[in-house]
Every structure is written in structure tokens, then in C-alpha cells.
Design an enzyme around this catalytic site. Structure first.
Site, PDB file in Angstrom:
ATOM      1  N   VAL A 163       2.384   6.115   0.163  1.00 55.46           N
ATOM      2  CA  VAL A 163       2.093   5.014  -0.768  1.00 55.46           C
ATOM      3  C   VAL A 163       3.156   3.926  -0.686  1.00 55.46           C
ATOM      4  O   VAL A 163       2.846   2.734  -0.659  1.00 55.46           O
ATOM      5  CB  VAL A 163       1.984   5.546  -2.213  1.00 55.46           C
ATOM      6  CG1 VAL A 163       1.770   4.391  -3.197  1.00 55.46           C
ATOM      7  CG2 VAL A 163       0.839   6.540  -2.324  1.00 55.46           C
ATOM      8  N   GLY A 217      11.097   5.913  -2.494  1.00 54.47           N
ATOM      9  CA  GLY A 217      10.127   6.689  -1.733  1.00 54.47           C
ATOM     10  C   GLY A 217       9.284   5.811  -0.831  1.00 54.47           C
ATOM     11  O   GLY A 217       8.463   5.024  -1.305  1.00 54.47           O
ATOM     12  N   LYS A 242      -5.972  20.024 -11.089  1.00 51.31           N
ATOM     13  CA  LYS A 242      -4.972  19.919 -10.033  1.00 51.31           C
ATOM     14  C   LYS A 242      -4.754  21.320  -9.459  1.00 51.31           C
ATOM     15  O   LYS A 242      -5.051  22.326 -10.109  1.00 51.31           O
ATOM     16  CB  LYS A 242      -3.639  19.397 -10.601  1.00 51.31           C
ATOM     17  CG  LYS A 242      -2.710  18.796  -9.568  1.00 51.31           C
ATOM     18  CD  LYS A 242      -3.092  17.364  -9.205  1.00 51.31           C
ATOM     19  CE  LYS A 242      -2.084  16.722  -8.278  1.00 51.31           C
ATOM     20  NZ  LYS A 242      -2.374  15.302  -8.049  1.00 51.31           N
TER      21      LYS A 242
END
Length: 352
Positions: free
Chosen positions: A180, A176, A76
Site C-alpha cells: 500500500v 511502511g 478475519k
């Protein structure tokens, strides 16, 4: 936190003074192959916070890629800054030079604060980049299959908890409504679920009001956690489940797209004590990495979607293993991932 706290193979600090680039690339494991994980562009409060995040995220990617059946390790990267103010062509290209300098040990892709257009810029300096735009031969927005995979994981969790692989008639809370969350909302509504949601962005809330007026909106993540919902799907930043929020949780299933949903080790035990079925984030949110990994061999959407659909079977396997061994699903998932990394990674000792 020390650099070697999580047994990472390599941690690289990247700085380009002229462009303002401050980035950290963390390679947790290459046991299964080159490490793959997105680049997060975020205004961390400190370098220590950025380091803590990249170490946690890269470790999670190793487990995610292993359980997704990919021959890729975990890595990452984080860029420390405000993407709305600090992002530039020079900064992204400088970052690409640092990725290239690792010689293929790390493949990058999109994450919070970075988009396919950014990966196209990064790719001007490195060939170790996925998540590119369709016009440049890439897969496009990886959130498409991330949401699809989360939905498959939710179906498996619903079957395990309630006996039927559907969310029809259930109230699902989504924290959220970003890249997505929007796709997941559509999947759930089409499946017959009722959706309750929240977001810190007024733009995202406006999208929900205009596109899906049947979605109930609440003021905050705290209000969503305490709401009368059957399923809680965290799809924003991590750490939403902690010592304060878990006692308020009314949902019986937790599964979502956010990385590192548990604020600290031990939260999974708190969830189990409250009879909440927690499906580890890196199990159900691996659809995106499956999508971008498919680019490495030449992207085929049907093939990538079929692979993402297997998240349903993987989730079922983990939940059954957890029951059989009397451990939380998070521990069962860790054991499966570690087993694959050890068994397949060992084959590299056979010289050919």
C-alpha cells in the site's frame, strides 16, 4: 483475553497436523451479510497473541465494511507461522477446507503475508474467497484501491484541517513502503506533497531510492513520528500510536492504511488533546475490501474505484459529525457504523 470478550459470533480454531496449519477464523458480525476479511500469515509469539490480533481485526472489519456501504459483515483469519518458511500448497488448501466448512459465513482475501497467488490456491478448496488473480477472474492486488482510498481520506482530512482538499506543499510521513505504501507514495507525489518515509525492509528502502529519489528516508518509525511532518500515515503493522509515541508526534493529521493504529482505547483522546486530527484506520483503508468485495458480484474496476472514491465523502461526514457532537472522530465513526449495522441488520427480522 477470552474468546467472547469482543462479542464475536463465532471463533474457529483450525489445525491440520500434516501441513502444519494453525489458524484462527473469527466472525465478529453477520448483521449486514456474510463476514469478509483477509487472512494474515504472521509468526506470532504465542497463540494468545494470534487470538488477540484476529479478534481485534475481525471487529475492525465489521465497522470498516459497514462504513464502506457494503452488505457484508466483519471477519478475519490469522495463520500462525512464518510465511517465508511455512507456507505451502498443502497448508493453504487445508486452510481453504476450513473456510469452506463455514458454509459462506466467512469470505477470505489477502492480508499481511498472503497474496493473490495464495488466494488462487485457497480457492481450490473453497468458493468463499476473493482477492484472486486477474487470470482467475479476480481483481488482482487489492492494495491498489486501498492506497487510493487512503489518499481520498487524506484529502478530506486536509480540507477539514486546512480548508483545501489537497496535500500539495505538505510533508507526509509514511511508515511502511509495502504494497500500500508504494502506491500511496505515488499518489502523494503526484498531488504535490513532499514524502518522508521509513521501512524495516532494505528492499523497500532500495525501491524508494531508485524509483522516487525525492523521497526523504529516515531510520525508524520513531524517527518518523518525531520528524517535522504535517501528516503521519502509518502503513505497516498496528499499534504505532501509544502513550510513548503520541507526545513525540509533530504531525497535525494522522491517517493511514495500517489496521488498529491505536495501541489501546484512550489514545484517540491523547491525540485530540494534542490537537491532532485522527481519521480512524478502518474508514480510510477500506478501499481494499471494497475492491475484493466487488469480485463477489463479478469484478469491475471502474465501479470499485468509484465506490472507493466515496471514502472522501465518508471521511468528511465523520469529521463533521465529530465536530458537531464534540467527540473524537473515532467515536463518531463507531457511531455511524453501529447505526448502520443496527438499522440494516434489523431488517432480517422481517421474514420474506
Amino acid at each position: 483475553m477470552g474468546v467472547f470478550t469482543n462479542n464475536h459470533e463465532q471463533v474457529v480454531f483450525c489445525h491440520d497436523r500434516q501441513s502444519g496449519l494453525r489458524a484462527i477464523i473469527a466472525v465478529y458480525s453477520t448483521a449486514l451479510g456474510p463476514s469478509l476479511g483477509g487472512t494474515r500469515f504472521y509468526p506470532y509469539a504465542s497463540e494468545e497473541d494470534a487470538l488477540h490480533d484476529v479478534l481485534d481485526l475481525s471487529r475492525g472489519m465489521a465497522y470498516k465494511n459497514a462504513l464502506a456501504g457494503l452488505d457484508l459483515g466483519g471477519g478475519k483469519a490469522v495463520i500462525w507461522g512464518d510465511p517465508d518458511k511455512d507456507k505451502s500448497e498443502a497448508l493453504l488448501r487445508a486452510y481453504g477446507r476450513f473456510v469452506q466448512s463455514l458454509g459462506g459465513r466467512y469470505y477470505t482475501a489477502c492480508d499481511v503475508g498472503t497474496y493473490v497467488q495464495d488466494m488462487d490456491v485457497v480457492a481450490k478448496e473453497t468458493r468463499y474467497v476473493t482477492g484472486r488473480s486477474e487470470s482467475h477472474g479476480g481483481a488482482g492486488d487489492s492494495s491498489v484501491l486501498t492506497a487510493y482510498g487512503v489518499f481520498q481520506g487524506l484529502r478530506a482530512a486536509a480540507e477539514h484541517r486546512w480548508g483545501t482538499p489537497t496535500l500539495a506543499g505538505r510533508r507526509v510521513g509514511i511508515a511502511g513502503l509495502g504494497k500500500v505504501g508504494k502506491h500511496l507514495t505515488r499518489h502523494l507525489l503526484e498531488d504535490g506533497a513532499a514524502v518522508v518515509a521509513t521501512d524495516v525492509s532494505e528492499r523497500a528502502l532500495g525501491w524508494a531510492r531508485s524509483t522516487h529519489p525525492q523521497v526523504d528516508l529516515v531510520d525508524s518509525s520513531e524517527a518518523l513520528i518525531a520528524a517535522p511532518i504535517d501528516v503521519y500515515a502509518p502503513c505497516a503493522l498496528g499499534g504505532a500510536l501509544n502513550d510513548e509515541t503520541v507526545p513525540l508526534l509533530r504531525a497535525k493529521i494522522v491517517a493511514g492504511a495500517a489496521n488498529n493504529q491505536l495501541a489501546h482505547p484512550g489514545v484517540e483522546k491523547l491525540l485530540a488533546e494534542r490537537d491532532v486530527l485522527y481519521v480512524p484506520d478502518y474508514v480510510v483503508n477500506s478501499g481494499g475490501v471494497i475492491q475484493v468485495a466487488d469480485e463477489i458480484e463479478g469484478f469491475n474496476f471502474a465501479r470499485a474505484k468509484e465506490r472507493a472514491g466515496r471514502i472522501y465523502d465518508t471521511t468528511k461526514q465523520i469529521l463533521q459529525l465529530a465536530d458537531a457532537e464534540g467527540v473524537p472522530p473515532a467515536l463518531a465513526a463507531d457511531r455511524l457504523a453501529e447505526r448502520r449495522m443496527a438499522e440494516v441488520g434489523r431488517l432480517r427480522t422481517i421474514l420474506v
